[in-house]
Design a protein around this motif. Sequence first.
Motif, PDB file in Angstrom:
ATOM      1  N   ASP A 235       0.777  -1.109   0.025  1.00 42.28           N
ATOM      2  CA  ASP A 235      -0.010  -0.093   0.110  1.00 42.28           C
ATOM      3  C   ASP A 235       0.960   1.474   0.080  1.00 42.28           C
ATOM      4  O   ASP A 235       0.825   2.067   0.978  1.00 42.28           O
ATOM      5  CB  ASP A 235      -0.790  -0.007   1.085  1.00 42.28           C
ATOM      6  CG  ASP A 235      -2.086   0.908   1.375  1.00 42.28           C
ATOM      7  OD1 ASP A 235      -2.149   1.727   0.344  1.00 42.28           O
ATOM      8  OD2 ASP A 235      -2.544   1.332   2.334  1.00 42.28           O
TER       9      ASP A 235
ATOM     10  N   GLU B 182       0.798   3.810  -1.983  1.00 40.24           N
ATOM     11  CA  GLU B 182      -0.062   5.064  -1.998  1.00 40.24           C
ATOM     12  C   GLU B 182      -0.706   5.520  -0.862  1.00 40.24           C
ATOM     13  O   GLU B 182      -0.718   6.787  -0.429  1.00 40.24           O
ATOM     14  CB  GLU B 182      -1.218   4.693  -3.251  1.00 40.24           C
ATOM     15  CG  GLU B 182      -2.165   6.206  -3.339  1.00 40.24           C
ATOM     16  CD  GLU B 182      -3.199   5.839  -4.499  1.00 40.24           C
ATOM     17  OE1 GLU B 182      -4.111   6.718  -4.534  1.00 40.24           O
ATOM     18  OE2 GLU B 182      -3.265   4.741  -4.844  1.00 40.24           O
TER      19      GLU B 182
ATOM     20  N   ARG C   9       2.066   7.406   1.348  1.00 41.59           N
ATOM     21  CA  ARG C   9       2.527   8.645   0.786  1.00 41.59           C
ATOM     22  C   ARG C   9       1.339   9.603   1.166  1.00 41.59           C
ATOM     23  O   ARG C   9       1.629  10.621   1.522  1.00 41.59           O
ATOM     24  CB  ARG C   9       2.567   8.612  -0.576  1.00 41.59           C
ATOM     25  CG  ARG C   9       4.175   7.949  -1.102  1.00 41.59           C
ATOM     26  CD  ARG C   9       4.199   7.866  -2.585  1.00 41.59           C
ATOM     27  NE  ARG C   9       5.293   7.047  -2.764  1.00 41.59           N
ATOM     28  CZ  ARG C   9       5.623   6.509  -3.779  1.00 41.59           C
ATOM     29  NH1 ARG C   9       4.735   6.314  -4.896  1.00 41.59           N
ATOM     30  NH2 ARG C   9       6.785   6.060  -4.202  1.00 41.59           N
ATOM     31  N   LEU C  10       0.211   9.188   1.280  1.00 46.59           N
ATOM     32  CA  LEU C  10      -0.935  10.085   1.570  1.00 46.59           C
ATOM     33  C   LEU C  10      -1.015  10.128   3.130  1.00 46.59           C
ATOM     34  O   LEU C  10      -1.383  11.398   3.512  1.00 46.59           O
ATOM     35  CB  LEU C  10      -2.497   9.420   1.311  1.00 46.59           C
ATOM     36  CG  LEU C  10      -2.878   9.289  -0.308  1.00 46.59           C
ATOM     37  CD1 LEU C  10      -4.107   8.482  -0.479  1.00 46.59           C
ATOM     38  CD2 LEU C  10      -2.915  10.636  -0.706  1.00 46.59           C
TER      39      LEU C  10
ATOM     40  N   THR D  25       8.251   0.621  -6.727  1.00 50.36           N
ATOM     41  CA  THR D  25       7.035   1.369  -6.117  1.00 50.36           C
ATOM     42  C   THR D  25       7.634   2.410  -5.066  1.00 50.36           C
ATOM     43  O   THR D  25       6.837   3.593  -4.773  1.00 50.36           O
ATOM     44  CB  THR D  25       5.816   0.449  -5.590  1.00 50.36           C
ATOM     45  OG1 THR D  25       6.781  -0.119  -4.665  1.00 50.36           O
ATOM     46  CG2 THR D  25       5.405  -0.320  -6.787  1.00 50.36           C
TER      47      THR D  25
END
Length: 525
Positions: A284, A286, A289-290, A445
């Motif tokens: 995960d 993403e 980073r959020l 990634t």
Amino acid sequence: MTSIQNLDPAIAQDPWQDGTFFSWLPGVDSQRQRIKSKLPKLLHRKKVPPFFRLLKVSLKIGIALGIWYITDRKKGTQRSRKGIARRLRITFESLGPTYIKLGQIISSGEGIFPEELVNEFSLLRDKVPPESFEVVKNSIESELGAKIEDLFQDFSQTSLAAASIAQVYKATLQDGQEVVVKVQRSNIASLIYKDLEVMSWLAPILIGRIPVAALANPPALVELFAETIVEELDFRVEAGNMIDVASVLLSTGQKALVVPKPHPTLVTKKILVMQRLDGFNWDDVEGMRLAGIDTKEVLHSALISFLEGLLLYGIFHGDLHAGNLFVQSDGKVALLDYGITGRLGEKGRLAFLRLVMGTTTNDVVMQVEGLRDLGALPHDVDIQAVINELGLDQPPQDIVQMSAQELTNEMKQLTKSLLGYGAKLPKELMLFVKNMLFLDGAIATFAPDIDLFAEVINIATYFLTNYSDRLTADIGLNSKDVNIDLNGIRGSLGLGEDVEELSYKDLQKRREIIRKRLEKNNSKN
């Protein structure tokens, strides 16, 4: 010396520094040695193996190979290799937990085992159904000597994960502490021992008959498998591994990784109760980073910590994969499952240190000496002959400029030369390479734009700066005189010496060009 044995005893006893006494810890080292001493007997090819199990395994493997021979063997190299990998995966799945575990180990060995095997066997990762809760409950109560409701105020009857050797459950202790409980499958040890006898019997027969074996020939693969799986059958040893890794992290001041704390008393051969950790799934990126997590720093810190444990103390987690890692909200990596842990004696640790530093400085003699001392090459090997025959002292070549046939011939010649020198893949080297390949894949990634050469220089500089005295004492490497030479890295990546910068995206593009070129060439054969 800076091996794990030289850690401060107080740290080794309680790396969490809260005064805990682990009642099961005394005797773990002796138990580890007893387990290791069993291996030669387990791997000895007996005159009479377990007949019924041998018959079942032989029939299933024989049928799989027979179907492949009739249907896929003559359909071209690529389809033939995919065909035999698929047949073996189906067979392993039908043979049960031991063979599923073997397939899972192979599936995480991208770059070590053939691509076809890795891809097929990755389908085995979630193929083991959980045992009934009644069986699990009986195991817990028998091992811990108390009713499950007396031990836990809450215990989920649905497993978090069901693997080949054990399954894991959420629970809450009577004092409110949230834990996970790892429960060994009933009768798994006797099944594994029988299967190891069968594997040891069959492995010599399979030499040269499975065209995807390369350096990991069947007997060597069985030996590696036995070394990794037998220790997993004693959860006290796994919990001891957790304490040792946590001790190394404390000794190095490394806070990038977090080890779950095993319970002081609720650990037995078949039950492991430990602190519950959670966070973002490794995949995960993403979500991380959020949440404001620097994924590039996560990967960098994890790699530094992994290398510190290996090179300074000779101990490292041996089975990095996405299911064993969480990233917490503060960016720390929670590292789980210590059943497979690399442990090196002083000779092995120094050999790894020479191998890694030799690669960083492009000292090919130091690299080959390191491989020899790790057991990857015979102890009496002619080091200069190896260097000359493999062309290790030659300028790096850009393999993208080579034709598919030239590259294929080069790979075949390399394999032939290595086999000619008696090369093999020792357990710790396999685990190290497997982990490095996993981290390599994570770059795609976590940090796709990273300059790989700059990262190598940063890591090398970190070790030369922080551990200069140790490097001098251990291998006579004076950090002031070290010249970081990336040609060794370039050679391992198939790059010419004119390449000064390389992002991971660029490396992926090059690998895809080579893959397609080889695939096209194989389809013609």
